[in-house]
Design a protein around this motif. Structure first.
Motif, PDB file in Angstrom:
ATOM      1  N   ILE A  29       0.811  -1.216   0.000  1.00  0.00           N
ATOM      2  CA  ILE A  29       0.000   0.000   0.000  1.00  0.00           C
ATOM      3  C   ILE A  29       0.848   1.271   0.000  1.00  0.00           C
ATOM      4  CG2 ILE A  29      -1.946  -1.142   1.134  1.00  0.00           C
ATOM      5  CD1 ILE A  29      -1.048   0.295   3.747  1.00  0.00           C
ATOM      6  N   TYR A  30       2.122   1.151   0.406  1.00  0.00           N
ATOM      7  CA  TYR A  30       2.949   2.355   0.460  1.00  0.00           C
ATOM      8  C   TYR A  30       4.419   1.965   0.463  1.00  0.00           C
ATOM      9  CZ  TYR A  30       4.399   7.074   1.757  1.00  0.00           C
ATOM     10  OH  TYR A  30       4.980   8.326   1.753  1.00  0.00           O
ATOM     11  N   THR A  31       5.197   2.633  -0.356  1.00  0.00           N
ATOM     12  CA  THR A  31       6.642   2.430  -0.350  1.00  0.00           C
ATOM     13  C   THR A  31       7.302   3.721   0.110  1.00  0.00           C
ATOM     14  OG1 THR A  31       6.764   3.041  -2.703  1.00  0.00           O
ATOM     15  CG2 THR A  31       6.608   0.698  -2.159  1.00  0.00           C
ATOM     16  N   ASP A  32       8.314   3.578   0.951  1.00  0.00           N
ATOM     17  CA  ASP A  32       8.899   4.770   1.558  1.00  0.00           C
ATOM     18  C   ASP A  32      10.376   4.890   1.232  1.00  0.00           C
ATOM     19  OD1 ASP A  32       8.856   7.106   2.968  1.00  0.00           O
ATOM     20  OD2 ASP A  32       8.737   6.203   4.936  1.00  0.00           O
ATOM     21  N   LYS A  33      11.208   5.005   2.228  1.00  0.00           N
ATOM     22  CA  LYS A  33      12.605   5.386   2.055  1.00  0.00           C
ATOM     23  C   LYS A  33      13.418   4.365   1.257  1.00  0.00           C
ATOM     24  CE  LYS A  33      12.513   7.489   6.667  1.00  0.00           C
ATOM     25  NZ  LYS A  33      11.243   6.885   7.101  1.00  0.00           N
ATOM     26  N   VAL A  34      14.254   4.870   0.358  1.00  0.00           N
ATOM     27  CA  VAL A  34      15.274   4.047  -0.283  1.00  0.00           C
ATOM     28  C   VAL A  34      16.366   3.792   0.752  1.00  0.00           C
ATOM     29  CG1 VAL A  34      17.100   4.040  -2.017  1.00  0.00           C
ATOM     30  CG2 VAL A  34      14.809   4.819  -2.636  1.00  0.00           C
ATOM     31  N   LEU A  35      16.683   2.526   1.002  1.00  0.00           N
ATOM     32  CA  LEU A  35      17.674   2.170   2.013  1.00  0.00           C
ATOM     33  C   LEU A  35      19.055   1.942   1.403  1.00  0.00           C
ATOM     34  CD1 LEU A  35      15.450  -0.338   4.032  1.00  0.00           C
ATOM     35  CD2 LEU A  35      15.826   2.100   4.480  1.00  0.00           C
ATOM     36  N   ALA A  36      19.087   1.422   0.189  1.00  0.00           N
ATOM     37  CA  ALA A  36      20.352   1.196  -0.519  1.00  0.00           C
ATOM     38  C   ALA A  36      20.048   1.103  -2.006  1.00  0.00           C
ATOM     39  CB  ALA A  36      21.034  -0.082  -0.037  1.00  0.00           C
ATOM     40  N   ALA A  37      21.001   1.493  -2.826  1.00  0.00           N
ATOM     41  CA  ALA A  37      20.772   1.453  -4.265  1.00  0.00           C
ATOM     42  C   ALA A  37      22.089   1.316  -5.004  1.00  0.00           C
ATOM     43  CB  ALA A  37      20.039   2.714  -4.721  1.00  0.00           C
ATOM     44  N   GLU A  38      22.008   0.772  -6.210  1.00  0.00           N
ATOM     45  CA  GLU A  38      23.182   0.635  -7.076  1.00  0.00           C
ATOM     46  C   GLU A  38      22.791   0.988  -8.499  1.00  0.00           C
ATOM     47  OE1 GLU A  38      26.731  -2.543  -8.256  1.00  0.00           O
ATOM     48  OE2 GLU A  38      24.958  -3.214  -7.159  1.00  0.00           O
ATOM     49  N   TYR A  39      23.651   1.766  -9.158  1.00  0.00           N
ATOM     50  CA  TYR A  39      23.461   2.108 -10.568  1.00  0.00           C
ATOM     51  C   TYR A  39      24.715   1.658 -11.310  1.00  0.00           C
ATOM     52  CZ  TYR A  39      21.931   4.649 -14.689  1.00  0.00           C
ATOM     53  OH  TYR A  39      21.496   4.962 -15.957  1.00  0.00           O
ATOM     54  N   ALA A  40      24.539   0.770 -12.270  1.00  0.00           N
ATOM     55  CA  ALA A  40      25.688   0.199 -12.975  1.00  0.00           C
ATOM     56  C   ALA A  40      25.600   0.495 -14.465  1.00  0.00           C
ATOM     57  CB  ALA A  40      25.752  -1.307 -12.738  1.00  0.00           C
ATOM     58  N   THR A  41      26.656   1.114 -14.996  1.00  0.00           N
ATOM     59  CA  THR A  41      26.785   1.302 -16.436  1.00  0.00           C
ATOM     60  C   THR A  41      27.748   0.243 -16.964  1.00  0.00           C
ATOM     61  OG1 THR A  41      28.695   2.799 -16.317  1.00  0.00           O
ATOM     62  CG2 THR A  41      26.510   3.773 -16.045  1.00  0.00           C
ATOM     63  N   ALA A  42      28.039   0.292 -18.243  1.00  0.00           N
ATOM     64  CA  ALA A  42      28.963  -0.680 -18.834  1.00  0.00           C
ATOM     65  C   ALA A  42      30.375  -0.508 -18.277  1.00  0.00           C
ATOM     66  CB  ALA A  42      28.969  -0.540 -20.350  1.00  0.00           C
ATOM     67  N   LYS A  43      30.690   0.706 -17.773  1.00  0.00           N
ATOM     68  CA  LYS A  43      32.050   0.993 -17.337  1.00  0.00           C
ATOM     69  C   LYS A  43      32.206   1.186 -15.829  1.00  0.00           C
ATOM     70  CE  LYS A  43      33.308   3.257 -21.700  1.00  0.00           C
ATOM     71  NZ  LYS A  43      33.820   4.506 -22.339  1.00  0.00           N
ATOM     72  N   LYS A  44      31.123   1.570 -15.152  1.00  0.00           N
ATOM     73  CA  LYS A  44      31.267   1.930 -13.742  1.00  0.00           C
ATOM     74  C   LYS A  44      30.008   1.607 -12.964  1.00  0.00           C
ATOM     75  CE  LYS A  44      33.110   5.701 -10.887  1.00  0.00           C
ATOM     76  NZ  LYS A  44      33.628   7.078 -10.886  1.00  0.00           N
ATOM     77  N   SER A  45      30.207   1.348 -11.667  1.00  0.00           N
ATOM     78  CA  SER A  45      29.073   1.063 -10.786  1.00  0.00           C
ATOM     79  C   SER A  45      29.091   2.043  -9.618  1.00  0.00           C
ATOM     80  CB  SER A  45      29.163  -0.372 -10.252  1.00  0.00           C
ATOM     81  OG  SER A  45      28.119  -0.640  -9.350  1.00  0.00           O
ATOM     82  N   TYR A  46      27.916   2.596  -9.298  1.00  0.00           N
ATOM     83  CA  TYR A  46      27.770   3.522  -8.177  1.00  0.00           C
ATOM     84  C   TYR A  46      26.881   2.877  -7.119  1.00  0.00           C
ATOM     85  CZ  TYR A  46      29.163   6.774 -11.894  1.00  0.00           C
ATOM     86  OH  TYR A  46      29.814   7.397 -12.924  1.00  0.00           O
TER      87      TYR A  46
END
Length: 386
Positions: free
Chosen positions: A208-225
């Motif tokens: 019914i509800y989504t709240d805070k992002v606790l952890a995340a990853e963004y990955a490109t072909a060359k780098k990951s954040y």
């Protein structure tokens, strides 16, 4: 009746029972309700509204909050009056606990359900019936979990994230979490991968509800954040790299007060767009559509707020080390924001406009040290931690 595999043969129930080897099947129509009837701790009540309908919102109870004040902000004042006509509900919700959560389900401008989560296990559920509102305390009716979703970008983060099951709120948070790493307007490429862990609240088996992002990853072909949500000792919450010791030493200020928008005018001498004279421009301008949120670039307090000549609607914030920041030409201020009020880095303080001496929608941003104007894009910024 009993229908056998023998063509055309019908055996009535009053006839002797078939033996266990018979291939016959017993067929019986059952008069079942269209919707399952829920109950509160074994006490039968009316059917609960469908949790998937309408819109759910969540509110963290503050010290001076009341049921009336919270529902008033949702433009449900008449509803709060009806709720409190029920003495049982009035007694249960008459003294809301600070930091508790209040979830509301609104369908067609009408409150259908309200969940007061006093803690992780004990909740009070109010639902609408034909005769008004009813409420009961329940245990473990609201499930809080850390959900994980990962997806690959094919079209856009908004479209692919929604298809993967992310809410608009979580997608918007992702753009803020990675705002210094990825250009969400132009830097997204097909094949980029995103993974996120976030708070998910479930009721009646539905999210019914989504709240805070606790952890995340963004990955490109060359780098990951990678970023992890972390709250510092002074209560400030931000997103840091897993090697947080180095991340804590990042600048205490953002360079610009918008997550979107383009730099339309820099710091220094320029020809004034209205008066046509060469004049020193004491800040930087960022163009964006009217109504775009403007954020505080650092923790601080409201030094002044109001109309101020050519600046139009303007807010000035006070920060550490004699630093002040100014935000001009706003179309409107954040509701209830007042002089002297504390703000956190990333808090919305107003909205882009074109008030005062202005030729288009933008925010004029100034960075001052002991009253002296500095170039916000070049000045050396103090660190978050030593």
């Amino acid at each position: 009746m009993i229908s056998s595999t023998e063509d055309g043969k019908i055996i009535h129930l009053t006839e002797p029972l078939l033996d266990s080897t018979s291939p016959a099947q017993i067929v019986k129509d059952l008069n079942l309700p269209a919707v399952a009837v829920e109950s509160f701790s074994g006490y039968a009540v009316d059917i609960l509204p469908d949790a998937t309908q309408g819109n759910w919102s969540a509110h963290t109870v503050e010290t001076d909050d009341t049921l009336e004040s919270i529902l008033g902000r949702l433009e449900l004042t008449k509803t709060s009056q009806k709720l409190l006509e029920n003495t049982t509900i009035k007694q249960a919700l008459g003294n809301l606990k600070a930091n508790a959560r209040l979830f509301t389900q609104v369908v067609d401008d009408s409150l259908q359900q309200l969940i007061y989560a006093k803690n992780n296990a004990e909740v009070y559920i109010v639902s609408v019936t034909d005769d008004g509102y009813v409420g009961k305390w329940e245990n473990n009716a609201l499930e809080t979990r850390n959900a994980k979703i990962a997806f690959t970008v094919k079209h856009s983060i908004q479209k692919d994230g929604k298809a993967a099951g992310l809410s608009k709120s979580v997608i918007r948070q992702l753009s803020q979490v990675f705002q210094k790493d990825v250009d969400f307007k132009k830097g997204i490429k097909a094949g980029d991968k995103i993974g996120v862990i976030f708070e998910d609240f479930r009721y009646q088996g539905e999210s019914i509800y989504t709240d805070k992002v606790l952890a995340a990853e963004y990955a490109t072909a060359k780098k990951s954040y990678q970023r992890v949500r972390f709250t510092l000792g002074e209560g400030r919450t931000d997103y840091f790299r897993p090697d947080g010791d180095t991340e804590l030493k990042r600048p205490a200020f953002d360079r610009k007060p918008l997550t979107d928008g383009r730099l339309s005018s820099g710091f220094g001498m320029r020809r004034h767009p209205v008066f046509g004279l060469r004049k020193n421009h004491a800040g930087t301008d960022f163009a964006a559509p009217r109504g775009t949120p403007i954020y505080a670039t650092a923790d601080g307090s409201v030094k002044s707020i109001g109309r101020q000549g050519g600046y139009g609607n303007v807010i000035e914030l006070s920060h550490i080390n004699g630093i002040t920041t100014l935000y001009g030409h706003m179309s409107a201020f954040k509701e209830d924001l007042k002089s002297g009020q504390s703000v956190k880095r990333g808090d919305v303080i107003g909205y882009v406009g074109s008030t005062g001496t202005s030729t288009g929608n933008h925010v004029h941003y100034e960075f001052r040290v002991n009253g002296e104007q500095q170039n916000p894009m070049a000045v050396e910024l103090p660190k978050s931690a030593s």
